[in-house]
Write an enzyme that holds these catalytic residues in place. Structure first.
Site, PDB file in Angstrom:
ATOM      1  N   ASP A 358       0.824  -1.216   0.000  1.00 52.50           N
ATOM      2  CA  ASP A 358       0.000   0.000   0.000  1.00 52.50           C
ATOM      3  C   ASP A 358       0.860   1.270   0.000  1.00 52.50           C
ATOM      4  OD1 ASP A 358      -2.160   1.615   0.273  1.00 52.50           O
ATOM      5  OD2 ASP A 358      -2.864   0.754   2.159  1.00 52.50           O
ATOM      6  N   ASP A 469      -6.417  -6.699  -1.703  1.00 50.00           N
ATOM      7  CA  ASP A 469      -6.802  -6.524  -0.308  1.00 50.00           C
ATOM      8  C   ASP A 469      -8.254  -6.061  -0.194  1.00 50.00           C
ATOM      9  OD1 ASP A 469      -6.377  -6.357   2.426  1.00 50.00           O
ATOM     10  OD2 ASP A 469      -4.619  -5.060   2.282  1.00 50.00           O
ATOM     11  N   MET A 470      -8.803  -6.122   0.996  1.00 50.67           N
ATOM     12  CA  MET A 470     -10.177  -5.646   1.263  1.00 50.67           C
ATOM     13  C   MET A 470     -10.231  -5.374   2.759  1.00 50.67           C
ATOM     14  SD  MET A 470     -13.396  -6.639   2.371  1.00 50.67           S
ATOM     15  CE  MET A 470     -15.081  -6.628   1.873  1.00 50.67           C
ATOM     16  N   ASN A 471     -10.216  -4.083   3.110  1.00 50.30           N
ATOM     17  CA  ASN A 471      -9.879  -3.737   4.486  1.00 50.30           C
ATOM     18  C   ASN A 471     -10.985  -3.217   5.381  1.00 50.30           C
ATOM     19  OD1 ASN A 471      -7.087  -4.319   5.133  1.00 50.30           O
ATOM     20  ND2 ASN A 471      -6.660  -3.102   3.323  1.00 50.30           N
ATOM     21  N   ASP A 539      -2.898 -10.802   9.315  1.00 48.85           N
ATOM     22  CA  ASP A 539      -2.012  -9.642   9.487  1.00 48.85           C
ATOM     23  C   ASP A 539      -1.093  -9.845  10.673  1.00 48.85           C
ATOM     24  OD1 ASP A 539      -2.669  -8.105   7.387  1.00 48.85           O
ATOM     25  OD2 ASP A 539      -3.692  -6.536   8.508  1.00 48.85           O
TER      26      ASP A 539
HETATM   27  C1  DGJ Z   1      -3.912  -5.046   5.258  1.00 49.15           C
HETATM   28  C2  DGJ Z   1      -3.000  -6.152   4.832  1.00 49.15           C
HETATM   29  O1  DGJ Z   1      -3.332  -7.332   5.444  1.00 49.15           O
HETATM   30  C3  DGJ Z   1      -1.562  -5.742   5.092  1.00 49.15           C
HETATM   31  O2  DGJ Z   1      -0.689  -6.779   4.812  1.00 49.15           O
HETATM   32  C4  DGJ Z   1      -1.277  -4.546   4.229  1.00 49.15           C
HETATM   33  O3  DGJ Z   1      -1.360  -4.916   2.883  1.00 49.15           O
HETATM   34  C5  DGJ Z   1      -2.267  -3.430   4.540  1.00 49.15           C
HETATM   35  N1  DGJ Z   1      -3.614  -3.880   4.478  1.00 49.15           N
HETATM   36  C6  DGJ Z   1      -2.083  -2.280   3.597  1.00 49.15           C
HETATM   37  O4  DGJ Z   1      -3.010  -1.304   3.775  1.00 49.15           O
END
Ligand code: DGJ
Length: 717
Positions: A358, A469-471, A539
């Site tokens: 990111d 990713d999907m946060n 993570d």
């Molecule tokens: C969450 C991911 O699990 C991390 O490894 C990293 O890519 C962050 N997002 C980046 O925003």
């Protein structure tokens, strides 16, 4: 042939299992049996009516829907257990249906599940057709049989053949009734950074729901679960395993009542409804099940083989990249010089792919801004992303990059141009999480826009790996795009939009490996595995926590899916012993690294080069071997497992002890799969063992200090 249909019975056979449906009075398919292979005379009888139960037919008091084990259950018509299908007739307000059986047929192969991920491979399918005369709808139940892996998949399709509007209020893909008994439930529960810890609980009477309402399969509850005999262990006893090929909200429902255990998995009834207009059809996502009479371990191995062979992209079996990922080293502080230095140093130690995480695009200097704007930041890449990637390649290393296509920051050009493109109830402010909103993937225009921007951003650039990713979880799950009567379809149609995007992406960038991620393992499911060769397991990269996460994941998912990095999280790799422990934990899946390689001394770099060499020697076993759990970190004082190849000529044994054990407990690690006819050499020490000695077990004395790891690599001589 796996499926045999006769006038009074249907049987499905896999290599080691039998599934029997009996035709009650020649007209109603009743589930009779699912388990190990048995003879006809061992099959149970069909349940008879109980007091208080409505009769099955006016002129037949002998049976009742109350306790018949129908292959699928329908709401409101005498089956008082949890229901598999509930359909509302909007013209009458009635939600009662009674689907009458019409016919059974079988065919080689399977039907496509348009828009949804599904298993593919050599298979045969049983199709049961039913019709409800009042709603004029036709129901098709599909049982797709994967003979060799002992897996049967289930899904249904419903077609509205009449002129009324119908609404599906509950949709379960799989329904199975087991006889009364003492059962345990193994489920994978957790939270962000502690996902998929294995829990084993007795199943008590009543209704039990494992579910996600988060618009993602979630860190908290995984769709995978097992139902086992109370006495089953890793090597013996009945074990049934279930999973769902889907990545959004789901429901696993288990109900123990008067005549047995009902087990279901599907979209459920809380985050899903679906309008079926005249002539329209609906397909449920696929759910899968397997059975083993040889305990929990074999049920896991059935699932592992099934996932490897029918779910994962075909590239699965190839050598995997060993990545150095920039995230934990610099977070958002991406700078071209540092990235190139990382790539150069990584190549020197033998890492083959550098991944820029990111922070490389738009105004993305922190998590407040930029998501949605897929253009490289000009200040970081004055000559463009292509020129930078060429420089990375010139260091002799492959290149990977991070994306999060489904999300948008309110502080972004995309949101400023299209505030109507996010999920929200128009009368309420949508909630933010990590300062981001969720794009309305139920809107095809949004999906097309993302395709165009990713296409433009990466066109002509040689990218070898993407991390998708999907946060955040999905709150305010209302699509502004969908008409009022279809708003309840938002979560399901969101997933269809996501799968459309994934499908396109895989075709557009066919040579790149796709690693899935949702803040680690928030979408660690069979739906995502259909597109992603591996998934960022969590993570949490601290080895002592990873042990639990990887152990839990192993119940349903093969090691080849678990992306594992050695990281210096909380300084855990600062001494040689710790670095070694982290590596031993990380070889439970495809290996990678995640720390500032510019800040470590040569001795660490040398150790990494050695680890990489070692990992490559085990890689084939890790990706394709059979996995055997020996010790469970939640109940034993250590985690131990081994992986073996098909001809038993190679075995990797691992012992991991997080905590100091002042009692120095002795553990015997029995490799029961070793061949008594072979002699083995541990390539790490050159010690020799007979196959029988391995079967009797390797004795390990626990260490009095923490983070103690041992490995043995046995090769037949
Ligand atoms: C969450 C991911 O699990 C991390 O490894 C990293 O890519 C962050 N997002 C980046 O925003």
């Amino acid at each position: 042939m796996s499926v045999i249909i006769s006038s009074d019975k249907i049987t499905i056979e896999t290599k080691n299992t039998l599934y029997v449906i009996k035709m009650l009075e020649g007209v109603l398919p009743i589930h009779l049996y699912y388990g190990k292979k048995i003879n006809e005379d061992q099959l149970p009888d069909i349940n008879k009516t109980r007091s208080f139960s409505p009769y099955f037919k006016i002129d037949n008091k002998e049976y009742s829907f109350d306790n018949l084990k129908q292959e699928f259950s329908f709401y409101g018509y005498g089956d008082f257990r949890a229901t598999a299908l509930r359909v509302l007739d909007l013209s009458s307000g009635s939600d009662i249906t009674n689907y009458a059986f019409k016919e059974a047929r079988s065919f080689l192969g399977r039907k496509e599940l348009s828009g949804l991920p599904y298993s593919e491979g050599e298979c045969e399918t049983l199709e049961l057709v039913y019709e409800d005369s009042v709603t004029e709808s036709e129901l098709h139940l599909y049982y797709t049989v994967f003979y060799d892996t002992d897996v049967i998949s289930r899904y249904f399709s419903l077609k509205n053949n009449g002129n009324k509007e119908l609404k599906i209020l509950k949709a379960m893909s799989l329904s199975l009734d087991l006889p009364n008994g003492n059962y345990d439930l193994i489920s994978l529960r957790g939270e962000y950074a502690h996902e998929r810890t294995a829990h084993r609980d007795p199943i008590y009477g009543g209704n039990h729901r494992i579910m996600s309402r988060r618009g993602a399969s979630s860190h908290h509850f995984n769709p995978f679960f097992m139902v086992t005999d109370r006495n089953a262990d890793e090597e013996s006893g009945d074990a049934y395993a279930f999973n769902f090929v889907y990545s959004g909200s789901f429901l696993d429902e288990i109900e123990l009542g008067q005549d047995g255990l009902r087990i279901m998995t599907g979209l459920g009834d809380e985050c899903f409804s679906y309008l079926l207009k005249s002539g329209e059809s609906f397909n449920s996502p696929e759910a899968v099940m397997t059975y083993s009479e040889n305990g929990i371990g074999q049920a896991s191995r059935n699932m592992h083989s099934f996932v490897r062979e029918t779910i994962l992209p075909k590239s699965n079996n190839k050598k995997r990249p060993i990545v150095l990922n920039s995230w934990e080293a610099v977070y958002f502080n991406i700078n071209q010089k540092v990235m190139l230095d990382f790539a150069e140093e990584a190549a020197k130690v033998g890492i083959d792919t550098f991944v820029m995480d990111d922070g490389w695009f738009g105004a993305r200097r922190n998590d407040n801004a930029g998501l949605g704007d897929w253009t490289p930041t000009p200040e970081i890449f004055p000559d463009g992303l292509g020129a930078f990637v060429e420089k990375v390649h010139s260091k002799g290393i492959n290149f990977g990059i991070w994306i999060e296509p489904e999300m948008v920051n309110p502080d972004s050009n995309l949101y400023r141009a299209h505030p109507e493109w996010v999920l929200r109830d128009e009368k309420r402010e949508p909630l933010r999480s990590r300062h981001q909103l969720v794009l309305d993937m139920a809107n095809p225009q949004v999906v097309e826009y993302i395709k165009e921007s990713l296409d433009k951003c990466f066109d002509g650039i040689d990218i070898n790996y993407f991390k998708w990713d999907m946060n955040r979880n999905i709150s305010n799950a209302i699509s502004p795009y969908l008409p009022i009567e279809r708003k309840g379809e938002t979560q399901f149609r969101y997933m269809l939009g996501v799968y459309e995007l994934f499908g396109w992406f895989k075709k557009r960038f066919p040579d790149a490996m796709l690693e899935n991620c949702s803040g680690g393992g928030g979408r660690y499911d069979l739906g995502m595995m259909k597109y992603s060769t591996q998934i960022w397991t969590s993570d949490n990269t601290e080895a002592k926590y990873r042990v639990y996460i990887q152990h839990g994941s192993s119940y349903g998912y093969p090691m080849s899916t678990m992306s594992c990095h050695v990281s210096n999280c909380h300084g855990q790799c600062e001494d040689e012993r710790m670095l070694d422990y982290c590596f031993k934990v990380a070889v439970n899946g495809p290996l990678g690294y995640e720390f500032n390689i510019l800040k470590v001394d040569q001795s660490v770099k040398d150790a990494i080069s050695k680890q990489i060499e070692e990992y490559r020697a085990y890689e084939e076993l890790i990706l394709n071997g059979d996995f055997y759990r020996l010790k469970n970190p939640t109940v034993d004082r250590c985690y131990a497992y081994y992986i073996a190849n098909a001809d038993k000529s190679e075995i990797l044994l691992s012992y991991l002890q997080n905590n100091a054990d002042p009692d120095e407990t002795e553990h015997i690690l029995k490799i029961s799969y070793a061949s008594p006819d072979l002699n083995y050499r541990n390539t790490l020490t050159n010690e020799r063992f007979s196959g029988s000695a391995l079967k009797d077990g390797i004795t390990v004395k626990a260490d009095a200090s923490e983070r103690y790891g041992l490995m043995w690599h046995f090769v037949a001589e």
